[in-house]
Design an enzyme around this catalytic site. Structure first.
Site, PDB file in Angstrom:
ATOM      1  CB  ILE A   1      -0.962  -0.021   1.216  1.00 58.46           C
ATOM      2  CG1 ILE A   1      -1.839  -1.273   1.172  1.00 58.46           C
ATOM      3  CG2 ILE A   1      -1.795   1.252   1.259  1.00 58.46           C
ATOM      4  CD1 ILE A   1      -2.651  -1.468  -0.093  1.00 58.46           C
TER       5      ILE A   1
ATOM      6  CG  HIS B   1      -9.179 -11.792  -4.484  1.00 52.69           C
ATOM      7  ND1 HIS B   1      -8.211 -11.224  -3.693  1.00 52.69           N
ATOM      8  CD2 HIS B   1      -9.312 -13.065  -4.063  1.00 52.69           C
ATOM      9  CE1 HIS B   1      -7.776 -12.115  -2.829  1.00 52.69           C
ATOM     10  NE2 HIS B   1      -8.422 -13.238  -3.016  1.00 52.69           N
TER      11      HIS B   1
ATOM     12  CB  VAL C   1       6.779   6.802  12.707  1.00 54.41           C
ATOM     13  CG1 VAL C   1       5.991   7.926  13.355  1.00 54.41           C
ATOM     14  CG2 VAL C   1       7.160   7.155  11.277  1.00 54.41           C
TER      15      VAL C   1
ATOM     16  CE  LYS D   1     -11.058 -12.465  -1.153  1.00 52.24           C
ATOM     17  NZ  LYS D   1     -11.415 -11.531  -0.127  1.00 52.24           N
TER      18      LYS D   1
ATOM     19  NE  ARG E   1      -6.789 -13.382   5.723  1.00 50.93           N
ATOM     20  CZ  ARG E   1      -6.557 -14.600   6.178  1.00 50.93           C
ATOM     21  NH1 ARG E   1      -6.295 -14.804   7.455  1.00 50.93           N
ATOM     22  NH2 ARG E   1      -6.577 -15.633   5.370  1.00 50.93           N
TER      23      ARG E   1
ATOM     24  CB  ILE F   1      -5.187  -2.602   3.763  1.00 47.19           C
ATOM     25  CG1 ILE F   1      -5.401  -1.093   3.904  1.00 47.19           C
ATOM     26  CG2 ILE F   1      -5.144  -3.006   2.288  1.00 47.19           C
ATOM     27  CD1 ILE F   1      -6.706  -0.580   3.299  1.00 47.19           C
TER      28      ILE F   1
ATOM     29  CB  SER G   1      -7.729 -10.774   1.638  1.00 42.28           C
ATOM     30  OG  SER G   1      -7.878 -11.250   0.353  1.00 42.28           O
TER      31      SER G   1
ATOM     32  CB  CYS H   1      18.097 -27.293  -1.947  1.00 44.32           C
ATOM     33  SG  CYS H   1      18.964 -25.728  -2.084  1.00 44.32           S
TER      34      CYS H   1
HETATM   35  C1  LIG Z   1      -2.399 -15.125   4.483  1.00 42.48           C
HETATM   36  C2  LIG Z   1      -2.851 -13.920   3.691  1.00 42.48           C
HETATM   37  C3  LIG Z   1      -3.227 -14.065   2.360  1.00 42.48           C
HETATM   38  C4  LIG Z   1      -3.641 -12.963   1.623  1.00 42.48           C
HETATM   39  N1  LIG Z   1      -3.933 -13.141   0.308  1.00 42.48           N
HETATM   40  C5  LIG Z   1      -4.267 -12.072  -0.439  1.00 42.48           C
HETATM   41  C6  LIG Z   1      -4.534 -12.215  -1.829  1.00 42.48           C
HETATM   42  O1  LIG Z   1      -4.395 -13.307  -2.379  1.00 42.48           O
HETATM   43  N2  LIG Z   1      -4.927 -11.131  -2.529  1.00 42.48           N
HETATM   44  C7  LIG Z   1      -5.076  -9.923  -1.932  1.00 42.48           C
HETATM   45  O2  LIG Z   1      -5.479  -8.985  -2.604  1.00 42.48           O
HETATM   46  N3  LIG Z   1      -4.792  -9.730  -0.622  1.00 42.48           N
HETATM   47  C8  LIG Z   1      -4.388 -10.775   0.125  1.00 42.48           C
HETATM   48  N4  LIG Z   1      -4.079 -10.593   1.446  1.00 42.48           N
HETATM   49  C9  LIG Z   1      -4.099  -9.244   1.989  1.00 42.48           C
HETATM   50  C10 LIG Z   1      -2.841  -8.439   1.611  1.00 42.48           C
HETATM   51  O3  LIG Z   1      -1.696  -9.188   1.891  1.00 42.48           O
HETATM   52  C11 LIG Z   1      -2.787  -7.146   2.389  1.00 42.48           C
HETATM   53  O4  LIG Z   1      -3.972  -6.459   2.161  1.00 42.48           O
HETATM   54  C12 LIG Z   1      -1.658  -6.221   2.014  1.00 42.48           C
HETATM   55  O5  LIG Z   1      -0.428  -6.886   1.947  1.00 42.48           O
HETATM   56  C13 LIG Z   1      -1.553  -5.085   3.016  1.00 42.48           C
HETATM   57  O6  LIG Z   1      -0.438  -4.302   2.714  1.00 42.48           O
HETATM   58  P1  LIG Z   1       0.020  -3.106   3.656  1.00 42.48           P
HETATM   59  O7  LIG Z   1       0.965  -2.313   2.894  1.00 42.48           O
HETATM   60  O8  LIG Z   1      -1.191  -2.428   4.186  1.00 42.48           O
HETATM   61  O9  LIG Z   1       0.681  -3.792   4.940  1.00 42.48           O
HETATM   62  P2  LIG Z   1       2.178  -4.268   5.211  1.00 42.48           P
HETATM   63  O10 LIG Z   1       2.724  -5.000   4.082  1.00 42.48           O
HETATM   64  O11 LIG Z   1       2.165  -4.975   6.514  1.00 42.48           O
HETATM   65  O12 LIG Z   1       3.001  -2.930   5.334  1.00 42.48           O
HETATM   66  C14 LIG Z   1       2.970  -2.082   6.462  1.00 42.48           C
HETATM   67  C15 LIG Z   1       4.383  -1.651   6.743  1.00 42.48           C
HETATM   68  O13 LIG Z   1       4.391  -0.580   7.692  1.00 42.48           O
HETATM   69  C16 LIG Z   1       5.558  -0.673   8.452  1.00 42.48           C
HETATM   70  N5  LIG Z   1       5.403   0.069   9.703  1.00 42.48           N
HETATM   71  C17 LIG Z   1       4.505  -0.171  10.674  1.00 42.48           C
HETATM   72  N6  LIG Z   1       4.668   0.698  11.690  1.00 42.48           N
HETATM   73  C18 LIG Z   1       5.693   1.512  11.359  1.00 42.48           C
HETATM   74  C19 LIG Z   1       6.337   2.600  12.014  1.00 42.48           C
HETATM   75  N7  LIG Z   1       5.960   3.022  13.210  1.00 42.48           N
HETATM   76  N8  LIG Z   1       7.380   3.199  11.386  1.00 42.48           N
HETATM   77  C20 LIG Z   1       7.778   2.772  10.168  1.00 42.48           C
HETATM   78  N9  LIG Z   1       7.205   1.756   9.517  1.00 42.48           N
HETATM   79  C21 LIG Z   1       6.167   1.127  10.099  1.00 42.48           C
HETATM   80  C22 LIG Z   1       5.677  -2.160   8.691  1.00 42.48           C
HETATM   81  O14 LIG Z   1       6.998  -2.545   9.034  1.00 42.48           O
HETATM   82  C23 LIG Z   1       5.220  -2.743   7.363  1.00 42.48           C
HETATM   83  O15 LIG Z   1       6.300  -3.052   6.512  1.00 42.48           O
HETATM   84  C24 LIG Z   1      -3.689 -11.685   2.219  1.00 42.48           C
HETATM   85  C25 LIG Z   1      -3.300 -11.532   3.557  1.00 42.48           C
HETATM   86  C26 LIG Z   1      -2.868 -12.627   4.286  1.00 42.48           C
HETATM   87  C27 LIG Z   1      -2.441 -12.445   5.697  1.00 42.48           C
END
Ligand SMILES: Cc1cc2nc3c(=O)[nH]c(=O)nc-3n(C[C@H](O)[C@H](O)[C@H](O)COP(=O)(O)OP(=O)(O)OC[C@H]3O[C@@H](n4cnc5c(N)ncnc54)[C@H](O)[C@@H]3O)c2cc1C
Ligand SMILES: Cc1cc2nc3c(=O)[nH]c(=O)nc-3n(C[C@H](O)[C@H](O)[C@H](O)COP(=O)(O)OP(=O)(O)OC[C@H]3O[C@@H](n4cnc5c(N)ncnc54)[C@H](O)[C@@H]3O)c2cc1C
Lengths: 426, 571
Positions: free
Chosen positions: B95, B132, B256, B339, B399, B424, B426, B526
């Protein structure tokens, strides 16, 4: 820029002891042989085995791995085998009666080879922590035993300071000693079975002599630590390998060495339609070590996991000789299957091809499924006993090698050979 | 207004024996008290959500235990690139990276802050990589809207980023005859959501023709041709690299810790590496986004966490199934808000099974347990060819979920220049491009007059993927760069040259896991037993750091612990 195109009758893949022996054997019969090795030099896994215990059958003395390799490499250098090191095969294609092979190397770039027969001597790989379903976190500090051995012996680094060893296979035992000698504390070796899976001499020399405890019927189930390993949970299992609830114990450690088995490696030829034996995880072969795909032979640890390098060299020689016979058009007439019962873990070869000769003698390599005392090994064919041998004790870690000689006129070729080991009642 | 609070208070009094205190804070409801189980804790949150939507702050403890707080990063480990930006984005997941890339089209200064040593260290590298179709979420939700838009956008984005994307389509197997009368309703929902492609029902026979290895235990399937798959970390890294290529800064190992405001305006954030000022602050902190809101004094929602475990099968099975297949969960329980799992053929050739769904009381407990596999084996049995012994690895992800289970993407109700992106779960990955678009819109509104950057380059610069080259190109390339001929990872055929390339890329990985995510080396059968030593040497050489200092994933996860005894005779 053009890519090198080369041709030879036989290609040997892998320059460990098996590949070296195969290449020399074929070369000495006047065939043109190319040997390709991925690493920068020959020797295979022997190069990282700096302990002794190699070559007592072949050379009548106890050598360390690199010494054994050195002797073999000298022989290779005296032959007319063309060897390419640091060269990786990327694809093998089967054409009508030859094979086309693509390979790359930093020195030569891309190259293509055209050969009539291939001998696989690619060794094996280690089963990983994931393949035995270790759960919990996934921190650093988890090594397969061979990797730990490489890190210490070839790179000069210490995998960790407080080590738990999972699995009592030979490499794990050897690493228990090696780590101790390097100043790490080895807290114990954990084995899920109720008997060790390594050679007895290694239990004595690597554990007992250093006061390292061996825990049987006990295994690691979970890892803890988000970054570096901090501890593991161990648990007891019953006779059926089911976890015994309440036996969980947590052991603080920074390193887990996983020594839980080797698997013959032949990813490259997977697509060529080779049939595999679920017991050995290697190809199904006849006594010439040819697989079901004409022209593809296999030897050494790529065929089945060996505990003695002497047998590995022997298997290379068999495959090298046989590949020459194959190119000379000696075609076997009929196949007889070797069928094992539940007393036996695996056998090599799995089939026997009958050729025009009147008699045959061949080595059979057999692993028993469990430890048996005062037992008898029997080979029968259509109700007739072909071979028997008595053993004081047979153990799964110690491969049985027998020489089977038969007169073909005495064999009922429509029936398989049945092989079994039974404990004799006294 | 107070009616809502009283009504909820009454319901909670009736439901639980211990007292749960409700209080209203602005538009949100706060719950306090103590309950015995996670399941009660969840029920309380969901009850509140009925009237308050996502504006629920669930501060109930479970048997006296509140959420744990994680250790913070050490102060001053490295220099910040700059101290003032127009836009600061907290979080380097898919995101944060997607938002950064959208903003990199404009003449504004943008910076991502990430507490880990790489992008995609948390949820964005721990998911199914599924794009999806946009059917599952109810019409009218943000999830439904953004998923469909995101799915549509991926074809072009993946081309611009040079990220492999497959669109195998998905089959939603109908496990019971009872589902058959629902087909018109499902078709209607697909239409309402605007799902792309010809959504239709396939009879059992048609399913068998398409996927002969699927178990016959179904009554046909709904087919969604637009369903796709990609590498989630490959995508996140590519988005971030493209953003950096277009001028965005990323500070890694930067957490942060405080947010400074001047009344209703954010002025700056304090990190372990120093202060950074900004005009707009974007909270894209994934599972920590409620914490970031709290740091800003803007806590009007809270989150709960659902773990999912996946396992991956050997590449040798890639021919056994081509389409994504799943069992729908049409009757929703708490656990089924995401899902239910399925079988996902990945673009790299492996088959992925999962995910499971289990509520947990932690933001980063990625441990897997044997119990997780009961559900995975069940999913696996949808295909007759798959068995336990084909599993080469498994992992868990978490999630982050809001209390009404929809995404939260909005300007703070109180702060003028802060944007929250939270909950955010799935299909967050599938929606990421559309989330980036939406957030860009909000940013531009806050900043006012902003121009497009004429120097923006549309395509990400990439280095060659040697194993995909034809023979002639490969020969030519190897002549110039012999290190592409030194194969380091034998399971995935990765060369030294490709590893050096990523170490020289826009976002050079500093950890072994970072190399693995970019090249797949060490992710084959491996598991790095052969290639790890070679990769360590190449990293040491390129990065100029000793092998002892190289970590698996940061935070003291060194691979080796110093040198062996030097000299003398050994073993
Ligand atoms: C098992 C599983 C399967 C899924 N399958 C799907 C799928 O097939 N299709 C789909 O669309 N979605 C899927 N999802 C959902 C999807 O993975 C997430 O919606 C998405 O990865 C969220 O991204 P993000 O950037 O919000 O979170 P993240 O990737 O967690 O990023 C947030 C980042 O913020 C950083 N952060 C937090 N606090 C601080 C701070 N104080 N200072 C600096 N950095 C900070 C963290 O270190 C982290 O790297 C799945 C989720 C799971 C758990
Ligand atoms: C730790 C350990 C301890 C042992 N201890 C003893 C002992 O004490 N006594 C004893 O007698 N035996 C011992 N053994 C057993 C014996 O050493 C091995 O069985 C023997 O070395 C196997 O030989 P090999 O040629 O089949 O395989 P390897 O030695 O593994 O050689 C295979 C070669 O093939 C190459 N290769 C693989 N794939 C390709 C490819 N695609 N392209 C090009 N090249 C490729 C590899 O790089 C390697 O050089 C031990 C083995 C190990 C691992």
């Amino acid at each position: 820029m053009t890519s090198a195109m080369m041709q030879s009758q036989i290609l040997v893949i892998g320059a460990g002891p098996a590949g070296i022996a195969a290449a020399i054997a074929a070369d000495s019969k006047g065939q043109s042989v190319i040997l390709i090795e991925r690493a920068e030099s020959a020797g295979g896994i022997l190069n990282q085995c700096i302990h002794d215990g190699f070559g007592s059958i072949r050379f009548g003395e106890q050598l360390c791995g690199p010494e054994y390799a050195y002797k073999e490499i000298k022989r290779l250098e005296g032959s007319s085998v063309i060897a390419y090191f640091h060269t990786t095969i990327t694809e093998i294609r089967r054409e009508e009666d030859f094979f086309l092979i693509d390979a790359v190397s930093p020195k030569k770039g891309t190259m293509t080879l055209k050969v009539e027969a291939i001998i696989l001597a690619t060794g094996c790989r280690e089963r990983s922590a994931r393949q035995i379903f270790l759960q919990g976190d996934r921190p650093s500090g988890v090594f397969t035993a061979g990797l730990a051995q490489y890190v210490i012996n070839c790179m000069g680094y210490l995998p960790g300071k407080r080590c738990v060893i999972l699995g009592s296979g030979d490499i794990g035992l050897i690493m228990a000693r090696r780590l101790t000698l390097e100043g790490s504390s080895v807290l114990g070796v954990y084995e899920i079975q109720n008997e060790p899976s390594g050679l007895s001499r290694n239990i004595v020399q690597c554990l007992n002599d250093f006061g390292i405890p061996l825990h049987l019927s006990r295994t690691v189930i979970e890892l803890h630590g988000k970054h570096r390993l901090e501890s593991v949970t161990i648990m007891d299992v019953d006779e059926n390998r089911q976890f015994i609830k309440g036996s969980e114990q947590i052991i603080t450690c920074d390193t887990l060495i996983v020594s839980v088995g080797l698997i013959p490696e032949h990813d490259m030829v997977r697509e060529l339609g080779i049939k595999y034996d679920p017991h050995t995880s290697g190809p199904i072969v006849d006594q010439t070590y040819m697989s079901n795909v004409p022209g593809i032979f296999c030897c050494g640890n790529a065929l089945h996991v060996n505990d003695l390098v002497d047998y590995v060299t022997e298997s290379g020689e068999i495959a090298g000789d046989a590949a020459v016979d194959y190119l000379n058009g000696i075609i076997p007439r009929k196949k007889i299957e070797l069928i094992i019962d539940q007393s036996i873990g695996s056998i090599i070869p799995q089939t026997i091809s009958l050729s025009a000769t009147k008699t045959f003698t061949l080595p059979l390599f057999i692993r028993s499924k469990r430890t048996m005392r005062k037992s008898i090994l029997r080979i029968t064919n259509g109700g007739n006993e072909l071979f028997t041998k008595r053993f004081n004790v047979v153990k799964p870690p110690e491969m049985i090698r027998i020489d089977l000689s038969c007169e073909i006129s005495k064999v009922q070729t429509d029936f398989p050979f049945l092989i079994s080991i039974k404990e004799e009642r006294s | 207004m107070n009616n809502r609070v009283d009504r909820l208070q009454n319901t909670l009094n009736r439901k639980f024996t211990t007292k749960i205190e409700c209080s209203q804070i602005n538009d949100s409801i706060r719950l306090e008290g103590d309950l015995d189980t996670l399941s009660d804790w969840l029920s309380a949150g969901y009850l509140a959500a009925k009237d308050f939507g996502y504006k629920v702050i669930n501060d109930i403890t479970i048997s006296g235990v509140g959420p744990t707080s994680e250790p913070r990063l050490k102060e001053k480990t490295q220099r910040l690139k700059k101290n003032t930006y127009d836009v600061l984005i907290i979080g380097g997941g898919v995101i944060g990276a997607s938002v950064a890339r959208e903003l990199s089209r404009y003449k504004i200064s943008v910076c991502n802050l990430e507490k880990e040593s790489d992008v995609a260290c948390h949820t964005s590298s721990r998911n199914d990589g599924m794009i999806h179709p946009g059917f599952a979420a109810s019409p009218g939700t943000l999830k439904a809207e953004l998923n469909v838009k995101g799915n549509r956008a991926y074809s072009q984005i993946c081309e611009e980023l040079q990220v492999p994307l497959s669109r195998p389509g998905s089959l939603m197997l109908l496990k019971s005859r009872l589902y058959l009368p629902l087909i018109p309703i499902m078709l209607d929902r697909a239409k309402k959501n605007g799902v792309d492609g010809e959504v239709r029902f396939l009879s059992k026979r048609e399913v068998r023709r398409l996927e002969p290895n699927l178990s016959d235990d179904h009554f046909g399937a709904m087919n969604f041709p637009s369903a796709g798959q990609l590498s989630p970390y490959g995508l996140t890294i590519a988005l971030a690299e493209h953003a950096v290529q277009n001028g965005v800064d990323i500070n890694f190992n930067t957490e942060v810790l405080e947010i400074q405001r001047e009344q209703d305006r954010i002025e700056a954030v304090r990190t372990n590496n120093g202060m950074i000022h900004c005009k707009v602050l974007i909270n894209a902190a994934g599972c920590w986004s409620d914490r970031i809101a709290e740091l800003a004094g803007d806590r009007y929602f809270s989150l709960h966490f659902r773990k999912g475990v996946d396992c991956i099968l050997d590449k040798a099975l890639s021919e056994e199934q081509t389409m994504i297949a799943a069992n729908p969960i049409l009757f929703k329980t708490h656990a089924s808000h995401s899902k239910g799992g399925g079988i996902v053929p990945c673009v790299e050739g492996n088959i992925l099974i999962g995910p499971t769904a289990q509520e947990i009381f932690s933001r980063d407990d990625y441990a897997t347990h044997l119990e997780d596999f009961d559900a995975l084996f069940k999913i696996m049995s949808l295909n007759k060819r798959f068995s336990k012994k084909d599993i080469i690895t498994y992992f868990a992800g978490i999630r982050s979920c809001s209390w009404n289970e929809d995404f939260i993407i909005e300007k703070s109700p109180v702060l003028e220049n802060m944007i929250h992106i939270a909950g955010i779960q799935s299909p967050g990955l599938a929606s990421a491009p559309a989330i980036g678009e939406k957030v860009k819109g909000i940013v531009l509104k806050i900043l006012g007059d902003v121009n497009l950057d004429p120097t923006y380059s549309q395509f990400r610069k990439v280095t060659p993927n040697v194993s995909l080259l034809n023979h002639v190109d490969k020969t030519e390339l190897l002549f110039k760069r012999p290190d592409y001929g030194n194969i380091v990872c034998r399971c995935e055929n990765i060369s030294e040259g490709e590893i050096r390339d990523v170490l020289r890329s826009k976002i050079p990985p500093m950890t072994l896991d970072g190399i693995k995510k970019r090249t797949r080396s060490g992710s084959g059968r491996c598991h790095g037993a052969f290639c790890a030593p070679k990769i360590l040497s190449i990293m040491s050489d390129e990065l100029g750091i000793p092998i002892e200092d190289i970590e698996k994933n940061g935070h003291g996860s060194q691979i080796v612990m110093g040198k062996t005894k030097q000299g003398g005779t050994h073993d």
